[in-house]
Design a protein around this motif. Sequence first.
Motif, PDB file in Angstrom:
ATOM      1  N   ALA A  27       0.861  -1.372  -0.113  1.00 33.11           N
ATOM      2  CA  ALA A  27      -0.240   0.015   0.052  1.00 33.11           C
ATOM      3  C   ALA A  27       0.837   1.089  -0.006  1.00 33.11           C
ATOM      4  N   TRP A  28       0.432   2.307  -0.854  1.00 32.59           N
ATOM      5  CA  TRP A  28       1.296   3.576  -1.028  1.00 32.59           C
ATOM      6  C   TRP A  28       0.135   4.731  -0.884  1.00 32.59           C
ATOM      7  N   ASP A  29       1.015   5.852  -0.382  1.00 29.33           N
ATOM      8  CA  ASP A  29       0.055   6.896  -0.286  1.00 29.33           C
ATOM      9  C   ASP A  29       0.896   8.117  -1.280  1.00 29.33           C
ATOM     10  N   CYS A  30       0.149   8.703  -2.090  1.00 33.19           N
ATOM     11  CA  CYS A  30       0.708   9.804  -2.932  1.00 33.19           C
ATOM     12  C   CYS A  30       0.347  11.121  -2.142  1.00 33.19           C
ATOM     13  N   ALA A  31       1.578  12.078  -1.774  1.00 36.69           N
ATOM     14  CA  ALA A  31       1.419  13.289  -1.374  1.00 36.69           C
ATOM     15  C   ALA A  31       0.682  14.345  -2.267  1.00 36.69           C
ATOM     16  N   ALA A  32       0.999  14.157  -3.599  1.00 42.41           N
ATOM     17  CA  ALA A  32       0.663  15.172  -4.401  1.00 42.41           C
ATOM     18  C   ALA A  32      -0.801  15.217  -4.826  1.00 42.41           C
ATOM     19  N   CYS A  33      -1.528  14.095  -4.941  1.00 40.33           N
ATOM     20  CA  CYS A  33      -2.993  14.021  -5.304  1.00 40.33           C
ATOM     21  C   CYS A  33      -3.874  13.328  -3.986  1.00 40.33           C
ATOM     22  N   ASN A  34      -3.127  12.960  -2.979  1.00 38.25           N
ATOM     23  CA  ASN A  34      -3.823  12.700  -1.733  1.00 38.25           C
ATOM     24  C   ASN A  34      -4.803  11.272  -2.019  1.00 38.25           C
ATOM     25  N   ARG A  35      -4.036  10.360  -2.766  1.00 36.88           N
ATOM     26  CA  ARG A  35      -4.543   9.322  -3.079  1.00 36.88           C
ATOM     27  C   ARG A  35      -3.903   8.068  -2.329  1.00 36.88           C
ATOM     28  N   ALA A  36      -4.442   7.041  -2.224  1.00 35.47           N
ATOM     29  CA  ALA A  36      -3.841   5.628  -1.701  1.00 35.47           C
ATOM     30  C   ALA A  36      -4.236   4.813  -2.742  1.00 35.47           C
ATOM     31  N   PHE A  37      -3.273   3.846  -2.974  1.00 38.40           N
ATOM     32  CA  PHE A  37      -3.376   2.752  -3.641  1.00 38.40           C
ATOM     33  C   PHE A  37      -2.465   1.478  -3.304  1.00 38.40           C
ATOM     34  N   LYS A  38      -2.752   0.186  -3.768  1.00 33.67           N
ATOM     35  CA  LYS A  38      -2.093  -0.864  -3.446  1.00 33.67           C
ATOM     36  C   LYS A  38      -1.663  -1.581  -4.684  1.00 33.67           C
ATOM     37  N   LEU A  39      -0.536  -1.956  -4.536  1.00 37.35           N
ATOM     38  CA  LEU A  39       0.189  -2.895  -5.613  1.00 37.35           C
ATOM     39  C   LEU A  39       0.281  -4.386  -5.209  1.00 37.35           C
ATOM     40  N   SER A  40      -0.001  -5.172  -6.127  1.00 39.69           N
ATOM     41  CA  SER A  40       0.258  -6.889  -5.728  1.00 39.69           C
ATOM     42  C   SER A  40       0.517  -7.624  -6.884  1.00 39.69           C
ATOM     43  N   PHE A  41       1.405  -8.543  -6.604  1.00 42.63           N
ATOM     44  CA  PHE A  41       1.508  -9.383  -7.852  1.00 42.63           C
ATOM     45  C   PHE A  41       0.429 -10.774  -7.840  1.00 42.63           C
ATOM     46  N   LEU A  42      -0.114 -10.958  -8.997  1.00 42.47           N
ATOM     47  CA  LEU A  42      -1.087 -11.804  -9.075  1.00 42.47           C
ATOM     48  C   LEU A  42      -0.568 -13.171  -9.414  1.00 42.47           C
ATOM     49  N   GLY A  43       0.403 -13.252 -10.130  1.00 42.08           N
ATOM     50  CA  GLY A  43       1.082 -14.381 -10.716  1.00 42.08           C
ATOM     51  C   GLY A  43       1.343 -14.392 -11.908  1.00 42.08           C
ATOM     52  N   LEU A  44       1.974 -15.677 -12.553  1.00 44.62           N
ATOM     53  CA  LEU A  44       2.436 -15.784 -13.842  1.00 44.62           C
ATOM     54  C   LEU A  44       1.385 -16.247 -15.108  1.00 44.62           C
ATOM     55  N   LEU A  45       1.537 -15.468 -16.011  1.00 48.58           N
ATOM     56  CA  LEU A  45       0.577 -16.073 -17.136  1.00 48.58           C
ATOM     57  C   LEU A  45       0.954 -17.183 -17.653  1.00 48.58           C
ATOM     58  N   ALA A  46      -0.147 -18.136 -18.125  1.00 49.81           N
ATOM     59  CA  ALA A  46      -0.021 -19.477 -18.621  1.00 49.81           C
ATOM     60  C   ALA A  46      -0.033 -19.324 -20.015  1.00 49.81           C
ATOM     61  N   ARG A  47       0.586 -18.276 -20.499  1.00 49.19           N
ATOM     62  CA  ARG A  47       0.683 -18.610 -22.079  1.00 49.19           C
ATOM     63  C   ARG A  47       1.619 -19.272 -22.728  1.00 49.19           C
ATOM     64  N   GLY A  48       2.627 -19.328 -21.881  1.00 51.82           N
ATOM     65  CA  GLY A  48       3.892 -20.274 -22.349  1.00 51.82           C
ATOM     66  C   GLY A  48       4.627 -19.519 -23.316  1.00 51.82           C
ATOM     67  N   THR A  49       5.694 -20.090 -23.986  1.00 48.42           N
ATOM     68  CA  THR A  49       6.557 -19.542 -24.866  1.00 48.42           C
ATOM     69  C   THR A  49       6.380 -19.720 -26.264  1.00 48.42           C
TER      70      THR A  49
END
Length: 59
Positions: A27-49
């Motif tokens: 979770a991160w806070d932006c002091a410029a626009c006063n918004r909070a957001f969260k980053l998360s890793f969902l996983g790897l895509l199963a598309r293969g190579t």
Amino acid sequence: MSERAAPFYCPYCGDEDLRPSEAGHGAWDCAACNRAFKLSFLGLLARGTASPKEAPSDD
């Protein structure tokens, strides 16, 4: 577990004045626009190579 990855800019306003939030991991806070957001890793895509499709020949 490795260190947390830090975003380089706010996804809403583009400013770089970000601080880790007390809301928890990713979770991160932006002091410029006063918004909070969260980053998360969902996983790897199963598309293969798979290679790109070949173009049909004009024979």
